[in-house]
Motif scaffolding. Structure first.
Motif, short mmCIF file in Angstrom:
data_model
loop_
_atom_site.label_atom_id
_atom_site.label_comp_id
_atom_site.label_asym_id
_atom_site.label_seq_id
_atom_site.Cartn_x
_atom_site.Cartn_y
_atom_site.Cartn_z
N ASP A 288 3.16 11.98 -5.49
CA ASP A 288 2.07 12.94 -5.28
C ASP A 288 0.73 12.23 -5.36
O ASP A 288 0.31 11.81 -6.43
CB ASP A 288 2.11 14.00 -6.39
CG ASP A 288 3.13 15.07 -6.09
OD1 ASP A 288 3.44 15.26 -4.91
OD2 ASP A 288 3.62 15.71 -7.05
N VAL A 289 0.06 12.09 -4.25
CA VAL A 289 -1.28 11.51 -4.30
C VAL A 289 -2.28 12.56 -3.84
O VAL A 289 -1.93 13.49 -3.12
CB VAL A 289 -1.42 10.24 -3.43
CG1 VAL A 289 -0.45 9.18 -3.89
CG2 VAL A 289 -1.22 10.56 -1.97
N TRP A 290 -3.49 12.42 -4.28
CA TRP A 290 -4.54 13.33 -3.83
C TRP A 290 -5.84 12.55 -3.66
O TRP A 290 -5.99 11.48 -4.23
CB TRP A 290 -4.71 14.49 -4.81
CG TRP A 290 -5.29 14.11 -6.13
CD1 TRP A 290 -6.58 14.17 -6.51
CD2 TRP A 290 -4.57 13.62 -7.28
NE1 TRP A 290 -6.73 13.75 -7.81
CE2 TRP A 290 -5.51 13.41 -8.30
CE3 TRP A 290 -3.22 13.34 -7.53
CZ2 TRP A 290 -5.15 12.93 -9.56
CZ3 TRP A 290 -2.87 12.86 -8.78
CH2 TRP A 290 -3.83 12.66 -9.78
N THR A 291 -6.70 13.12 -2.85
CA THR A 291 -7.95 12.42 -2.54
C THR A 291 -9.12 13.14 -3.17
O THR A 291 -9.23 14.36 -3.07
CB THR A 291 -8.14 12.34 -1.02
OG1 THR A 291 -6.97 11.72 -0.47
CG2 THR A 291 -9.35 11.50 -0.66
N VAL A 292 -9.94 12.40 -3.85
CA VAL A 292 -11.19 12.95 -4.39
C VAL A 292 -12.31 12.49 -3.49
O VAL A 292 -12.43 11.29 -3.21
CB VAL A 292 -11.41 12.47 -5.84
CG1 VAL A 292 -12.77 12.96 -6.35
CG2 VAL A 292 -10.29 12.96 -6.75
N LYS A 293 -13.11 13.46 -3.01
CA LYS A 293 -14.16 13.08 -2.06
C LYS A 293 -15.49 12.90 -2.77
O LYS A 293 -15.72 13.44 -3.82
CB LYS A 293 -14.28 14.16 -1.00
CG LYS A 293 -13.00 14.24 -0.16
CD LYS A 293 -13.32 14.28 1.33
CE LYS A 293 -12.06 14.08 2.15
NZ LYS A 293 -11.20 15.29 2.17
N LEU B 97 3.79 1.49 -1.21
CA LEU B 97 4.38 1.61 -2.55
C LEU B 97 3.39 2.24 -3.53
O LEU B 97 3.74 3.14 -4.29
CB LEU B 97 4.81 0.22 -3.05
CG LEU B 97 5.26 0.15 -4.50
CD1 LEU B 97 6.53 0.95 -4.71
CD2 LEU B 97 5.48 -1.30 -4.91
N LEU B 98 2.16 1.77 -3.50
CA LEU B 98 1.16 2.30 -4.43
C LEU B 98 0.90 3.77 -4.16
O LEU B 98 0.62 4.54 -5.08
CB LEU B 98 -0.14 1.50 -4.31
CG LEU B 98 -0.05 0.02 -4.73
CD1 LEU B 98 -1.32 -0.72 -4.38
CD2 LEU B 98 0.26 -0.12 -6.21
N ASN B 99 1.02 4.16 -2.92
CA ASN B 99 0.74 5.55 -2.54
C ASN B 99 1.94 6.48 -2.67
O ASN B 99 1.89 7.62 -2.21
CB ASN B 99 0.24 5.60 -1.09
CG ASN B 99 -1.23 5.26 -1.01
OD1 ASN B 99 -2.07 6.12 -1.19
ND2 ASN B 99 -1.54 3.99 -0.79
N ARG B 100 3.00 6.00 -3.27
CA ARG B 100 4.22 6.79 -3.35
C ARG B 100 4.04 7.99 -4.27
O ARG B 100 3.30 7.91 -5.25
CB ARG B 100 5.36 5.90 -3.87
CG ARG B 100 6.69 6.28 -3.32
CD ARG B 100 7.67 5.14 -3.35
NE ARG B 100 8.06 4.79 -4.71
CZ ARG B 100 9.13 4.03 -4.96
NH1 ARG B 100 9.87 3.57 -3.98
NH2 ARG B 100 9.44 3.72 -6.19
N ASP C 298 0.83 -1.21 0.00
CA ASP C 298 0.00 0.00 0.00
C ASP C 298 0.86 1.26 0.00
O ASP C 298 0.57 2.22 -0.68
CB ASP C 298 -0.95 0.00 1.20
CG ASP C 298 -2.19 -0.85 0.92
OD1 ASP C 298 -2.77 -0.69 -0.17
OD2 ASP C 298 -2.53 -1.69 1.77
#
Ligand code: SF4
Lengths: 619, 337
Positions: free
Chosen positions: B332-337, B327-330, B325
């Motif tokens: 720039d990540v962002w959250t769409v609500k 690794l997958l989140n490495r 997890d």
């Protein structure tokens, strides 16, 4: 250019747009890829859906200013769903005359053109093969042309840093990025953070790029050159955590995820080749996931070492592009004969031979299906978008292990380098397929098959009592001992085909996007998904009975595909080749399908798909 | 090979149930016999031994060894073996190849396996001919060789396998010959003990297509004068009466007869660690010189497989485990609500 009198804020209008396609083009040394990628990140943070298309020359450092040294990056950002990097350009940023010449044809009438005036000097015009400056001959009149002093203003912004001219020139792209970031109301914070991280070891470069970016942004805001800016509202995007991902990175991650789920080490044997090398680069940084990466002496050793690792009980993978596939073919035949899991990844590029190594094509399908000696059927799986490369790679490993067979995974140079926002899967949601090696000597034969999958047992050397030999010679159906018996050979050839047929049980029912039956079915595979989807949806919006089927499994084909095809009057097969899937479908289903073929090293434009569909609906 | 000391095996346990299909009288039989004779003494469990081969008469070898085995494709055995050894350092991996398989079609892989010092035990059967394809000349055939594909003699200069190995700085280089069974056993044992890529050239008679290629070396009458048996730390003496030797004249070796003021102390002393000596020995050939047999060179170098595995262990320790997890989140990540 008029500058803002101190203290008097400009009244500027903001226009709303649904979607914008922009391209950054410049010399290969101008940093256009970085600019494009950062603009993409900013757009993602602005909440848009995006599609990107990097386009760079094969030459690493082509002579500056030449037509063949132009590097470009296209971004399509929208408040609606995006399927492609976009057709024609709403905006074009060019850093020199060569970039203008090679890209202007794609700019829409009245599109925004931003150029760096000072670059349009005698020597540069000559290198771009202009006899007259396009700035003077009225040829740019049909565009909204903005002659921005990119070089001059960058130099000014960095003046007191006393940097050599060369370094100053390297910050020009950030100035340009600043200008368009303002123009399209993008947040520049993501880029500022990126600069901080990327150049933390060279504080001078960090400072210069930061200043250039801000100077560009402020210029947009504070000068009268642009009367208005544009706003593109956030898109409706499925909730979740996202990252922007290229196909090659997604492929690497898919392999790692699959190896983790199998509970085995991953061994990549590979030889550097464009556009596949990034998978090798990415995996080489993931050693903590029990990932071995072996840069072999050649393509053959790449696949050979992966097969050796598979014999030892690892997930053996090799990555390459078309020419490398040819070199590996003999080993892939061996892998088919010894029935070991192995993943052969072909990131297709335009051929034959070296062809156009940085440009995509889909011309290795027939090679993947048939390009071996003898009867050696193998599963062939294709990815349809950058993010989908993750799932395709994962599936390739899963099938290889479950059925004890080499699997060919097809992506292409477009998917490899293009990026899209990718909804992150959760590790726990991915299927587990923990591998159990055979350890029981009781009743063991190397070619004793599982009834359901026809897989032979996978035995790790080191297991006592199961010592056995495998090899390329034809072997007895059960014992695996060398056998040249005529009937045995036929039985072996047939069982290898039957195994492919068994794999159809893995294929979900074919998803028809659009009406279940109707006038026209558009069948595609691989990276054309986005262009086809956008084109087909156009007609569906008009109430036309046009549907899309996009194939993940090219071998075996979905068992219900023939029936699906029979529900439509006509079948269209767009491909970036001369009609390879078309041939397969015509042969397999005796259907009078029609091809749409583009072999230019560029993805389909949506308009090319819609034009063909329109013609077929009229006929 | 952790259980090494615990096992006591017999020769028979290394014999597989397959009929050996070489031509009667082929030198390969002797090599197979010596390997099967030596292996029980190594104390390594059968299941931890793997034989990998390419294509050719020699490459049938794995079928006859009751260990794990992989008969692969022409020339590629070192590549396949590299993948296996790197990912399974617990196994003892042998490669059996020939002059066509290893030096012609597979020259590249052989060279790089040796250069990387992958811990592979490579046995190259050199019969100076293509046997399985019925008698064409090979890269080690002498210039002017008349064969089916060269009716008026080949125009190819032969390759010197030892020099190739030396050129890539192989860590173990040796030569032996099919009929000298004791010598062969000794060399194979030494190879098995070496940590790193071993290159053993085994001169082997193909009695069907190239009979007598090494006759002068094996002939009872002449062999004392044509073989130079090397022993570390011993002077290079040979001849029926042990009255001949190799002396260095400037930078050039020469054959001398002992006596008349020339003593054993004037002769070259074999030193397995000396690269220059290894070069001189590798170039010594009949008729001017006897053929050196034995271990030409042994040096210590870290193995490729050990280095690779070290990097992985290191990365695993430093990262504190493999978190998918994370690794997958490495990045720039962002959250769409
Ligand atoms: S052809 Fe020569 S090398 Fe091959 S088995 Fe017969 S004798 Fe031996």
């Amino acid at each position: 250019m008029a500058t803002n009198p101190v203290g008097a804020p400009l009244q500027k209008t903001v226009q709303e747009r649904e979607n914008v396609v922009i391209r950054f083009a410049g010399d290969s040394g101008d940093g256009m890829q970085v600019t494009g990628m950062q603009f993409t990140t900013e757009s993602v943070f602005a909440g848009n859906d995006i599609g990107t298309l990097p386009d760079f020359p094969a030459e690493i450092r082509a002579p500056t200013g030449t037509l063949y040294g132009v590097s470009a990056f296209q971004v399509n950002f929208s408040s609606k769903n995006v399927f492609t990097p976009g057709d024609d350009l709403d905006a074009l940023v060019v850093m020199n005359p060569a970039a203008l010449k090679t890209n202007l044809a794609d700019l829409k009438q009245n599109g925004i053109l931003i150029l760096d005036k000072v670059e349009f000097n005698e020597p540069n015009l000559k290198k771009a093969e202009y006899t007259k400056s396009p700035l003077d001959d009225g040829s740019l009149d049909k565009y909204q042309t903005y002659q921005v002093e990119i070089t001059k203003l960058t130099t000014l912004a960095l003046k007191d840093m006393n940097l050599p001219n060369r370094s100053v020139m390297r910050s020009r792209n950030f100035f340009a990025l600043g200008v368009v970031s303002w123009l399209f109301t993008r947040p520049i914070e993501p880029t500022l953070n990126w600069i901080k991280e990327r150049f933390k070891r060279t504080p001078e470069v960090m400072e210069a790029n930061t200043r250039a970016l801000k100077a560009g942004y402020n210029m947009g805001e504070n000068t009268e050159i642009f009367a208005s800016s544009y706003e593109i509202k956030p898109a409706q995007i499925a909730p979740g955590v996202y990252r922007n991902i290229t196909g090659n990175t997604a492929t690497a991650l898919g392999f790692v995820a699959a190896a983790q789920k199998a509970g085995l080490p991953l061994f990549l044997g590979s030889y550097p080749i464009t556009p596949a090398s990034d998978v090798l680069h990415d995996l080489s940084t993931l050693k903590n996931f029990n990932v071995y990466t072996f840069q072999a002496e050649d393509e053959i050793a790449g696949v050979g070492s992966a097969l050796g690792a598979a014999f030892g009980g690892a997930i053996g993978i090799t990555t390459t592009s078309g020419p490398g596939m040819n070199l590996k073919a003999e080993t892939v035949g061996l892998a088919a004969a010894v029935e070991l899991p192995l993943i052969i990844t072909d990131i297709q590029r335009a051929g034959p031979s070296t062809g156009m190594p940085t440009k995509p094509e889909q011309a290795d399908l027939l090679q993947s299906l048939y390009g071996r000696h003898g009867e050696a059927p193998l599963p062939v799986i294709a990815a349809s978008s950058p993010g989908d490369c993750f799932y395709a790679a994962f599936e390739a490993v899963r099938i290889a292990v479950k059925y004890m067979t080499p699997v060919i995974l097809l992506t292409d140079g477009y998917l490899a380098n293009a990026s899209e926002p990718w909804l992150l899967p959760r590790a726990a949601d991915l299927p587990d397929f923990k591998v159990e090696f055979r350890t029981d000597p009781q009743g063991f034969f190397p070619y004793l098959r599982d009834e359901n999958t026809l897989a032979r047992p996978w035995v790790r050397p080191g297991t006592p009592g199961l010592e056995h030999r495998i090899g390329g010679l034809e072997k007895d159906y059960l014992t695996g001992n060398i056998s040249y018996a005529p009937n045995n050979h036929e039985q072996m050839v047939r069982v290898r085909y039957r195994k492919m047929a068994k794999i159809t049980q893995e294929i979900p029912p074919t998803k028809v996007e659009g009406p279940e039956r109707g006038k026209l079915l558009v069948i595609g595979w691989g990276s054309t998904y986005g262009s086809i989807a956008a084109g087909v949806k156009d007609f569906q919006g008009q109430g036309k009975a046009v549907s899309q089927v996009h194939l993940r499994y090219l071998n075996p084909l979905p068992p219900d595909l023939g029936e699906v095809i029979s529900r439509f009057d006509k079948v269209l097969v767009p491909e970036m080749n001369m009609g390879q899937l078309l041939r397969v479908l015509r042969a397999e289903y005796l259907v009078d399908a029609v091809g749409l073929n583009k072999i230019q090293g560029r993805p389909f434009k949506v308009s090319e798909i819609t034009a063909k569909i329109a013609r077929m609906l009229e006929e | 090979m952790s259980t090494a000391s615990a096992v006591k095996l017999t020769r028979k346990e290394f014999v597989s149930d397959q009929d050996v299909r070489w031509c009667p009288g082929c030198g390969d039989y002797s090599i197979l016999a010596q390997v099967q004779k030596v292996f029980p003494d190594m104390g390594i469990p059968r299941e931890n031994i793997v034989f990998i081969s390419g294509i050719g008469c020699s490459s049938r070898f794995p079928y006859y060894m009751n260990t794990y085995g992989f008969h692969s494709i022409h020339g590629r055995a070192p590549a396949i073996a590299t993948g296996l050894k790197v990912s399974r350092p617990d196994l003892m991996v042998w490669v059996v190849t020939g002059d066509g398989d290893g030096l012609s079609i597979g020259g590249n892989h052989l060279m790089h396996a040796l250069r990387r010092n992958v811990d592979l035990k490579i046995l190259l059967f050199n019969n100076r001919i293509y046997g399985l394809t019925k008698g064409q000349y090979s890269p080690t055939s002498e210039l002017g060789k008349v064969t089916k594909s060269t009716p008026v003699g080949s125009a190819d200069h032969p390759l010197n396998p030892l020099l190739l190995a030396l050129g890539v700085d192989a860590t173990f280089i040796a030569r032996t010959i099919d009929v000298e069974t004791r010598h062969q056993q000794e060399v194979i044992k030494r190879a098995a003990e070496h940590k790193g890529a071993t290159f053993v050239e085994i001169l082997q008679n193909c009695n069907v297509y190239n009979d007598g290629a090494f006759a002068s070396l094996t002939d009872k009458e002449t062999k004392a004068d044509t073989q130079l048996m090397l022993e570390h730390g011993k002077p290079m003496v040979f001849g029926k009466n042990k009255d001949r030797g190799i002396r260095l004249n400037g930078l050039t070796p020469e054959v001398v007869t002992l006596g008349n003021g020339i003593g054993v102390s004037d002769l070259l002393i074999h030193d397995e660690t000396d690269a220059v000596l290894a070069f001189l020995l590798s170039r010594m050939a009949p008729p001017a010189f006897p053929t050196p047999l034995g271990v030409i060179r042994v040096i210590e170098k870290p193995t490729f497989d050990a280095l690779m595995n070290h990097q992985i262990r290191d990365a695993m320790e430093k990262s504190g485990g493999a978190d998918l997890d994370k690794l997958l989140n490495r990045g720039d990540v962002w959250t769409v609500k």
